[in-house]
Design a protein around this motif. Structure first.
Motif, PDB file in Angstrom:
ATOM      1  N   HIS A 743       0.838  -1.207   0.000  1.00 33.40           N
ATOM      2  CA  HIS A 743       0.000   0.000   0.000  1.00 33.40           C
ATOM      3  C   HIS A 743       0.871   1.256   0.000  1.00 33.40           C
ATOM      4  CE1 HIS A 743      -3.273   2.729   0.907  1.00 33.40           C
ATOM      5  NE2 HIS A 743      -2.619   3.147   1.981  1.00 33.40           N
ATOM      6  N   GLN A 746       2.496   1.683  -3.379  1.00 34.72           N
ATOM      7  CA  GLN A 746       1.551   2.185  -4.378  1.00 34.72           C
ATOM      8  C   GLN A 746       1.283   3.667  -4.187  1.00 34.72           C
ATOM      9  OE1 GLN A 746      -1.816  -0.391  -3.847  1.00 34.72           O
ATOM     10  NE2 GLN A 746      -0.952  -2.019  -5.183  1.00 34.72           N
ATOM     11  N   GLN A 747       1.176   4.085  -2.934  1.00 36.27           N
ATOM     12  CA  GLN A 747       0.945   5.504  -2.668  1.00 36.27           C
ATOM     13  C   GLN A 747       2.118   6.347  -3.141  1.00 36.27           C
ATOM     14  OE1 GLN A 747      -1.781   7.071  -1.298  1.00 36.27           O
ATOM     15  NE2 GLN A 747      -2.844   5.113  -1.517  1.00 36.27           N
ATOM     16  N   SER A 750       2.347   6.582  -6.910  1.00 35.86           N
ATOM     17  CA  SER A 750       1.270   7.329  -7.571  1.00 35.86           C
ATOM     18  C   SER A 750       1.634   8.786  -7.827  1.00 35.86           C
ATOM     19  CB  SER A 750       0.011   7.250  -6.707  1.00 35.86           C
ATOM     20  OG  SER A 750       0.223   7.914  -5.471  1.00 35.86           O
ATOM     21  N   ILE A 760       3.980  11.455   1.549  1.00 31.58           N
ATOM     22  CA  ILE A 760       3.166  10.220   1.602  1.00 31.58           C
ATOM     23  C   ILE A 760       3.867   9.155   2.436  1.00 31.58           C
ATOM     24  CG2 ILE A 760       2.324   8.290   0.194  1.00 31.58           C
ATOM     25  CD1 ILE A 760       1.795  10.336  -2.013  1.00 31.58           C
ATOM     26  N   GLU A 764       2.150   7.707   5.804  1.00 31.77           N
ATOM     27  CA  GLU A 764       1.750   6.305   5.902  1.00 31.77           C
ATOM     28  C   GLU A 764       2.506   5.573   7.004  1.00 31.77           C
ATOM     29  OE1 GLU A 764      -0.692   4.957   4.453  1.00 31.77           O
ATOM     30  OE2 GLU A 764      -1.190   6.686   3.219  1.00 31.77           O
TER      31      GLU A 764
END
Length: 793
Positions: A743, A746-747, A750, A760, A764
């Motif tokens: 996750h 992917q963040q 992006s 990010i 996270e």
């Protein structure tokens, strides 16, 4: 089959090719019908000519006849009539057969699926395909309901338990091979249909088969464990019956009475008197003895007769007057009875016309010398009651005893099998008698039905003890699960066919128009306009012909994604259903085990200890009653090697203490003041000890080796279950960590800006760690055009 497929793909005119395809399909259907006719004939022989089997033969034969007629009609220029004949015959026959034969329903579902697919795709005219599809759905629903309701008139045969999964799998393989072949040939319409079916059915079938195999294996293992436990309990009951005979003989006489009888026997032998006359000086002694024996016999159910033999083996006193004077000098119960307590294995008595068991012991004088033998003829009705007692495995579960000559000793719970007249030579009985061994296996029982059995050899009585249950009943849950999975697969396949035809119709028709337009453009008609008024991808394809390939690929990818999502959902559902039958939570597992052990066997207390991470201390993780809850709340622990529990964990061996007051190193617990006996069983996998199952009883001597054997079996299962639970927990934690990493990745991926990526990442990580985090970026000019990033403390 290869020739048939060649006919399907041969190069002829469209009309001739359609006729060849239809005829080839009907020939394949005819071949399948021939195989089912052979099955029907064999079933008729196997069932002794049951009327349902005869009707099955008629149904299969009419399919063959209808198929042959259909082929002639198709080749003679009447394909519509031929198509309807083969379709109706192949729809009615399996539906009707499912109504007649148990376990044939799912085979019928697969049969309808295969024949309907071939018939609709290659034989039926386009205008009739929708009607035939609705009729096929109706037939499938009727067949599925028949299998679920299972009417009482259906023929039940063990053959179908084996044949049904095999035939269903065979039809599935045929269906898969054909549609796989079609995926690489034919037009776009055919490829869409076959690809759709492959992506739906193959994962569903494989997941269903794997799940069914696991469920069947688990059901078989559980049944074997239950049968073994039942055999153990029955063996204990038989041993108790034997012991009760010996104890009863001990109580026949007081010491002084026994001495008087011995003296009378010795004097009688010396005088050479006639023991049957009763006119000697010893007649009064024997008369009183006879009365005493009759009184004892009336108060006990262990013996049918009690009698006394002199040193020559002649009966001098008996509760059965007809036996007085008979000679048993050559009988082992007399010869061994002079030496000590003895129980003779069952033997057939010509004089009594029945199987008998004798128990005997010596009559001793004041010097300990044997002057005769007191013996008893056992009441075998007690043995029958022990064997006929319910073992808790359905309607067909039973236990029975077989003599070394394979003759049935105890009564069968089924009519027509009389003890003494019935000889049992099954695999389980033969193995127990010939190898004198103990084990479990599956075989054909003495009633001719497949059974699961556990067998034991009783050496003292020279008997085989067998516990059996019909496979049909024992594996009913697994069989039901298997057929349910097959039924779901068939219904899903049918829905997939409908969806495939619908989707193909909406896609292939406009694509055909576009293909025709492309051919016309190739021929030089550059001004052609494709009239497709749609707002979807195909509409865009019509307006922008150059992007045709890209748009079609996206459409197919969308279809594949939907198929993949559906398949994943079905697999997840199957996996959840499988886990419902297995406890994967360690606390729940421990709680269930101690509660079941304590309740099932009426022990005073039961609890489980598990090692800590250092393998130095055993922590109590579950116990029964208020005492168990109190110890659990206190965090009760025992060091390794200390007490019975610590010793069992240290040595990886069971520790049995029938009387705790005599046990060295026993640790009393104030919460369990009534503990009189205790057994500690290691919970281990090989040499790896995970913990200890500790059981306590409130009576001295109530725990014995039988309890050790039983609890060890339970502990072994607990060890596997704990290992599975821990493995499952570890897997879940690993999955969670990998999901979190994925996750965050992917963040981060992006965004293309480093500042956003850092924010990010920090955000996270803060969420994962449960803290507040932040980052600030400061841009400075160092004179060389570089950016300096600073992170506050």
């Amino acid at each position: 089959m290869e020739q048939t497929m060649s006919e399907l793909t041969s190069s002829k005119t469209p009309e001739e090719e359609a006729v060849r395809q239809a005829a080839a399909v009907v020939q394949v259907v005819t071949l399948i019908a021939v195989l089912f006719t052979a099955l029907a004939v064999y079933l008729t022989i196997q069932t002794g000519g049951a009327w349902q089997a005869y009707q099955f033969i008629i149904l299969a034969a009419q399919v063959i006849v209808a198929s042959l007629v259909s082929v002639n009609l198709i080749r003679s220029g009447r394909p519509r009539l031929g198509a309807w004949i083969v379709f109706i015959s192949n729809l009615i026959a399996p539906v009707w057969a499912a109504l007649l034969i148990s376990k044939l329903g799912y085979v019928a579902l697969a049969y309808i699926l295969v024949t309907v697919y071939f018939t609709i795709l290659y034989v039926m005219p386009n205008e009739a395909k929708r009607t035939t599809m609705l009729l096929a759905i109706f037939g499938l629903v009727i067949t599925l309901l028949t299998e679920l309701i299972n009417p009482a008139w259906r023929l039940v045969s063990p053959l179908m338990l084996i044949a049904s999964p095999i035939l269903t799998t065979l039809l599935g393989i045929i269906f898969f091979m054909v549609i796989l072949r079609q995926a690489w040939s034919g037009n776009i319409r055919t490829r869409l249909v076959t690809s759709f079916l492959i992506f739906v059915i193959v994962p569903l079938v494989f997941s269903g088969l794997i799940s069914s195999l696991l469920i069947r294996q688990a059901a078989q293992t559980d049944t074997y464990n239950h049968l073994s436990s039942s055999a153990t309990l029955k063996e204990d009951s038989v041993n108790a019956w034997v012991s009760s005979m010996s104890e009863t003989l001990k109580l026949v006489f007081h010491t002084y009475e026994e001495t008087d009888i011995v003296h009378a026997l010795l004097e009688l032998e010396n005088e050479g008197s006639n023991t049957q006359s009763g006119e000697t000086d010893h007649g009064a002694v024997f008369a009183d003895t006879t009365n005493d024996l009759l009184t004892i016999l009336s108060k006990t159910v262990v013996f049918d007769e009690i009698f006394i033999l002199d040193q020559n083996g002649q009966v001098v006193v008996s509760t059965d007057e007809t036996q007085v004077g008979k000679l048993f000098a050559n009988q082992s119960f007399f010869q061994e009875g002079l030496k000590g307590e003895y129980v003779q294995p069952p033997q057939y008595s010509q004089s009594l016309g029945e199987v008998i068991v004798y128990a005997s012991k010596p009559l001793l004088d004041e010097h300990g010398h044997a002057g005769g033998v007191v013996a008893g003829r056992a009441n075998l009705d007690l043995l029958n009651e022990i064997m006929l007692a319910d073992i808790g495995i359905g309607n067909t579960g039973e236990t029975y005893l077989v003599r070394s000559n394979n003759a049935l000793l105890t009564a069968s719970r089924f009519e027509g099998y009389t003890a003494g007249d019935t000889y049992i030579r099954t695999e389980g009985v033969n193995t127990a008698i010939q190898e004198k061994s103990t084990g479990t296996t599956s075989y054909v029982g003495y009633r001719g039905t497949p059974v699961l059995g556990a067998y034991r050899w009783l050496p003292d009585l020279e008997l085989a003890l067998v516990a059996e249950v019909d496979q049909t009943e024992a594996l009913q849950t697994a069989v039901t699960s298997t057929f349910t999975s097959l039924g779901v697969a068939v219904i899903a396949a049918l829905l997939a066919i409908g969806a495939a035809f619908f989707v193909t119709q909406t896609i292939a028709t406009p694509l055909g128009k576009l293909a025709n337009a492309a051919e016309r453009i190739t021929a030089g008609e550059l001004d052609i306009v494709v009239q497709i008024e749609r707002q979807d991808e195909i509409g865009v394809l019509a307006e922008t012909f150059n992007s045709m390939t890209t748009q079609l690929r996206e459409t197919l990818e969308g279809l594949e994604q939907r198929v993949t999502d559906r398949t994943r959902a079905l697999e997840t559902s199957t996996e959840v259903s499988r886990r419902l039958s297995t406890i994967l939570d360690q606390r729940q597992l421990v709680r269930e085990v101690v509660d079941q052990v304590q309740t099932a066997f009426n022990y005073y207390h039961a609890h489980i200890y598990l090692f800590d991470e250092q393998k130095e201390n055993l922590m109590m993780v579950g116990g029964t009653g208020d005492a168990g809850q109190a110890m659990l709340a206190q965090g009760h622990t025992i060091p390794k090697g200390r007490g019975l529990v610590g010793r069992a964990a240290d040595t990886n061996l069971p520790v049995l203490v029938p009387d705790v007051t005599q046990a060295e190193g026993w640790l009393p617990n104030p919460l369990l003041p009534d503990t009189k006996a205790e057994v500690a069983i290691p919970i281990s996998l090989g040499s790896n000890v995970l913990g200890v199952l500790d059981v306590q009883d409130d009576e001295v001597g109530e725990l014995n080796e039988g309890d050790v054997e039983l609890l060890q079996s339970i502990a072994n299962q607990v060890a596997i279950a704990i290992q599975n639970a821990r493995a499952y927990q570890g897997t879940q934690q690993q999955v969670a960590r990998e999901a979190l990493i994925t996750h965050i990745n992917q963040q981060i991926q992006s965004t293309t800006d480093i500042e956003d990526a850092l924010k990010i990442a920090v955000r996270e990580l803060g969420r994962a760690l449960g803290t507040q985090t932040s980052v600030k970026l400061k841009k400075t000019d160092s004179g060389n055009g570089q950016k300096i990033v600073q992170k506050p403390e």
